[in-house]
Scaffold this active site. Structure first.
Site, PDB file in Angstrom:
ATOM      1  N   ASP A 447       0.911  -1.174  -0.038  1.00 55.83           N
ATOM      2  CA  ASP A 447      -0.015  -0.067  -0.057  1.00 55.83           C
ATOM      3  C   ASP A 447       0.823   1.347   0.007  1.00 55.83           C
ATOM      4  O   ASP A 447       1.998   1.270   0.068  1.00 55.83           O
ATOM      5  CB  ASP A 447      -0.842  -0.252   1.326  1.00 55.83           C
ATOM      6  CG  ASP A 447      -2.222   0.827   0.860  1.00 55.83           C
ATOM      7  OD1 ASP A 447      -2.105   1.428   0.076  1.00 55.83           O
ATOM      8  OD2 ASP A 447      -3.392   0.249   1.703  1.00 55.83           O
ATOM      9  N   ASP A 516     -10.608   2.201  -3.183  1.00 57.65           N
ATOM     10  CA  ASP A 516     -11.452   1.899  -1.898  1.00 57.65           C
ATOM     11  C   ASP A 516     -12.902   2.085  -2.058  1.00 57.65           C
ATOM     12  O   ASP A 516     -13.729   1.691  -0.912  1.00 57.65           O
ATOM     13  CB  ASP A 516     -10.814   2.869  -0.716  1.00 57.65           C
ATOM     14  CG  ASP A 516      -9.444   2.533  -0.148  1.00 57.65           C
ATOM     15  OD1 ASP A 516      -8.875   1.461  -0.738  1.00 57.65           O
ATOM     16  OD2 ASP A 516      -8.793   3.411   0.253  1.00 57.65           O
TER      17      ASP A 516
HETATM   18  C1  GLA Z   1      -5.702   1.695   2.332  1.00 54.13           C
HETATM   19  C2  GLA Z   1      -6.202   0.609   1.498  1.00 54.13           C
HETATM   20  C3  GLA Z   1      -7.423  -0.250   2.214  1.00 54.13           C
HETATM   21  C4  GLA Z   1      -6.710  -0.599   3.589  1.00 54.13           C
HETATM   22  C5  GLA Z   1      -6.305   0.405   4.625  1.00 54.13           C
HETATM   23  C6  GLA Z   1      -5.461   0.029   5.596  1.00 54.13           C
HETATM   24  O1  GLA Z   1      -6.832   2.763   2.591  1.00 54.13           O
HETATM   25  O2  GLA Z   1      -6.621   0.935   0.372  1.00 54.13           O
HETATM   26  O3  GLA Z   1      -7.796  -1.193   1.497  1.00 54.13           O
HETATM   27  O4  GLA Z   1      -5.500  -1.535   3.305  1.00 54.13           O
HETATM   28  O5  GLA Z   1      -5.104   1.300   3.737  1.00 54.13           O
HETATM   29  O6  GLA Z   1      -4.964   0.908   6.349  1.00 54.13           O
END
Ligand code: GLA
Length: 687
Positions: A447, A516
């Site tokens: 991420d 997301d």
């Molecule tokens: C980001 C990702 C989510 C999750 C969060 C965790 O927002 O897109 O899917 O993994 O981080 O903190």
């Protein structure tokens, strides 16, 4: 590949790209379009006198690699400052050195010891041309590169063109826009140190009459995960061109004597068969030539983020894993919250070892449990980031991007590590390598949850503005090294959703977490946009609780089944009926994923998506009523991608018809608002 001394013809299966040197020594594009019958059918380089005293020949010609120098006033690909202050390039053709795979055109400045190599590599089966550039400083003194694009692509002259591109923002990515290009420059770019949610390094160009199935399309993408720029320019002489490369905004690169600089690759292609075929060419190329695990379909994953957020421990994850396994999930992914001191988003990033309060025995007991349940285990990390409240930051406050005299802007309470520093790279390689060595981890979600601020560093080896490129080079080194050491691991690129989706990152990651936003209706639009450039196999898509109680579970599954299926809802709260239904769709997906992930994709509008096996014998069709105002309960669909002379049967319809008939008549689906359907398509026999 065919050439005469001053003329090069690159033919792919259906297209041709030609360039040559004209009588005045300009290296110019001569043709890009449909492949012709004979080599002699392609035009030769043209000559021009220019336009009065105001426009030199260079302003009128489609130069393959125009540079800043002489009397040239449109977008150049290269701008260099020499040590003596001269900012003028005058390149002449020197030689070529080509192999069966690529053409190398070597240019030299007429005065300074500077060599430029233009590389061209045709990818014949995909109708794509790959281009990149190398600059070699053969002198002793340093020079500064102020702009270096990888390619300029020229479209046939005297046409009005339309540019399609993708833009958006966090939670709202991949909106498709198509607009007319008029005189001047249209710029798309990222200044965020990633390729970004906001614009994607991809384009399609048409002449206004193209559809999904018909019309000339020129298309391209840039393989770079940092700041990039696309400049679509229509000159005052009705020539349209697109330049693509590393963004020159706040960029400079000091090239010392004896050093070279190699750009990332730009790709571009041509088809006469509409937007759909252009996308499929990119899809096949990415699937077969770019992503690490090539033609291997992906497992159905469960991700615990939405169920447990940061509140993870062995017990809660084991409970979720049991339910996930019982409905057919094949890969269990533990998201954020597992590492040292990570109880919210205020602390922990940087300290990549299991939190002893949550996992007193490390991750191994949970992984063993997951494996015993018949699933692989996956883990979330965010390596480029650090919270000030972490051992890493306390030990190395200068490892982050910052300017000494400025506040360090936090976003989500985190700073960005300076990935250009070898010590940062080595730290991350060591920590993540250890995690992968000590644990049976089959999948990593990588991420990156913020954009850049204060892009400074203390002792840069060259120009401080090199940071934009050196950061990405550092990222590629860390990720590349880990991938090399753990080649079976499947990596997913996530940057708060689709903030880092590009052909560069896809050399490392097999999948993209596209957004997301997991609401089914929003996803339909996001996935549609994503499909313009990237194949379904790279599109991770979860069924979550976002629409629970609002949209049928079948609808939410159908949307996610259009990509690489995952589940992200809180399974602890799903009742027996929901779990049974989920198990049903998961088992159907297992039978169909070969077609969805590895087959050809056909967009039938926002309301329907069709996938066909490469041999056109089996297919899957998803149809959605998207519930727009005044929406009729009949959704009309026209199939694509069938063998015209074969007969087909569509699940739920008794009539068997030829592919040609199915592709020339609408099929009516009676669906009430927010109802969807999945239909298998099977070939019966060839007439
Ligand atoms: C980001 C990702 C989510 C999750 C969060 C965790 O927002 O897109 O899917 O993994 O981080 O903190």
């Amino acid at each position: 590949m065919e050439k005469s001394i001053k003329n090069w013809i690159l033919e792919t299966r259906n297209s041709a790209y030609c360039f040559g040197i004209n009588d005045d020594g300009y290296l110019i594009n001569t043709y890009w379009g449909k492949r012709k019958n004979k080599k002699t059918d392609y035009p030769l380089p043209i000559h021009t006198e220019g336009w009065a005293s105001f426009d030199s020949p260079a302003n009128l010609l489609p130069e393959e690699f125009p540079v800043y120098g002489g009397a040239f006033h449109f977008e150049p690909c290269l701008k260099i400052s020499f040590a003596d202050g001269v900012r003028d390039l005058n390149l002449k053709f020197d030689s070529e050195s080509s192999s069966t795979e690529e053409i190398k055109i070597i240019l030299r400045d007429i005065y300074y010891p500077l060599q430029i190599i233009l590389y061209y590599r045709p990818h014949t089966d995909y109708d794509l041309i790959e281009r990149w550039v190398e600059v070699i400083n053969q002198g002793k003194e340093s020079i500064t590169i102020e702009r270096i694009f990888s390619a300029q692509w020229h479209f046939p002259e005297n046409q009005q063109y339309y540019l399609s591109h993708l833009s958006g923002k966090w939670n709202d990515e991949f909106h498709l826009t198509r607009e007319a290009l008029t005189t001047g420059v249209k710029v798309l770019e990222s200044r965020r140190i990633t390729s970004s949610h906001h614009h994607n390094p991809w384009f399609m160009i048409d002449i206004g009459n193209a559809t999904e199935t018909e019309g000339d399309i020129w298309f391209g993408a840039f393989a770079w995960s940092g700041n990039w720029k696309l400049a679509a320019e229509v000159t005052n002489f009705d020539r349209t061109r697109i330049s693509m490369g590393i963004n020159d905004w706040d960029f400079a690169w000091r090239l010392n004597g004896g050093e070279n600089f190699v750009t990332p690759s730009a790709f571009a292609g041509y088809t006469e068969n509409g937007f759909g075929q252009a996308s499929r060419a990119l899809h096949s190329f990415i699937r077969e030539q770019v992503i690490p695990h090539r033609n291997n379909s992906h497992k159905i994953l469960y991700n615990s983020w939405e169920a447990t957020l940061f509140d993870v421990d062995e017990k809660s994850q084991a409970r979720l894993a049991e339910i996930a396994a019982s409905i057919g999930v094949e890969l269990f992914v533990l998201d954020d919250g597992w590492f040292y001191n990570r109880n919210g988003d205020h602390a922990g990033l940087g300290d990549w070892w299991p939190d002893p309060r949550k996992f007193p025995r490390g991750l191994q007991p949970l992984i063993k449990k997951v494996n015993q349940l018949g699933m692989d285990f996956g883990l979330w990390i965010e390596p480029e980031m650090v919270n000030p409240d972490s051992d890493l930051y306390r030990g190395h406050p200068n490892w982050i991007l910052h300017f000494l005299t400025r506040e360090r802007t936090l976003a989500r309470n985190q700073c960005i590590l300076n990935m250009a520093l070898p010590e940062v790279q080595d730290y991350l390689i060591e920590k993540i390598d250890r995690l992968l060595k000590e644990n049976n981890i089959a999948f990593i979600k990588w991420d990156m949850n913020r954009n850049v601020s204060e892009p400074g560093w203390l002792n840069p080896p060259g120009d401080p503005k090199e940071i934009w490129v050196r950061y990405v080079q550092g990222l590629y080194r860390v990720w590349g090294e880990l991938r090399h050491r753990h080649s079976d691991v499947i990596w997913q690129s996530c940057s708060g959703g689709g903030g880092r989706a590009d052909l560069g990152i896809l050399h490392l990651a097999d999948q993209i977490w596209v957004s997301d936003n997991t609401q089914a209706l929003a996803r339909l639009q996001i996935q549609h946009g994503f499909s313009m450039a990237y194949p379904a196999i790279t599109m991770e898509s979860w069924v979550t609780d976002a629409d629970r109680g609002k949209l049928p579970l079948s609808y939410r599954f159908h949307v996610s089944m259009c990509g690489s299926l995952g589940i992200g809802g809180n399974l602890l709260e799903w009742g027996e009926e929901e779990r049974n239904e989920a198990a049903y769709w998961i088992s159907r997906y297992k039978n169909l994923r070969g077609i969805i992930q590895l087959g050809d994709q056909y967009r039938l509008g926002l309301q329907a998506m069709q996938y066909m096996s490469r041999d056109h014998q089996h297919g899957v069709l998803f149809v959605f009523n998207v519930g727009q105002p005044g929406q009729a309960t009949t959704v009309k669909i026209r199939l694509q991608g069938l063998h015209p002379e074969a007969t087909y049967e569509i699940e739920g319809f008794s009539e068997i018809k030829s592919g040609l008939d199915f592709m020339s008549e609408d099929i009516d689906f009676s669906l009430s608002p927010f109802e969807s359907t999945l239909r298998e398509i099977h070939q019966k026999f060839i007439i």
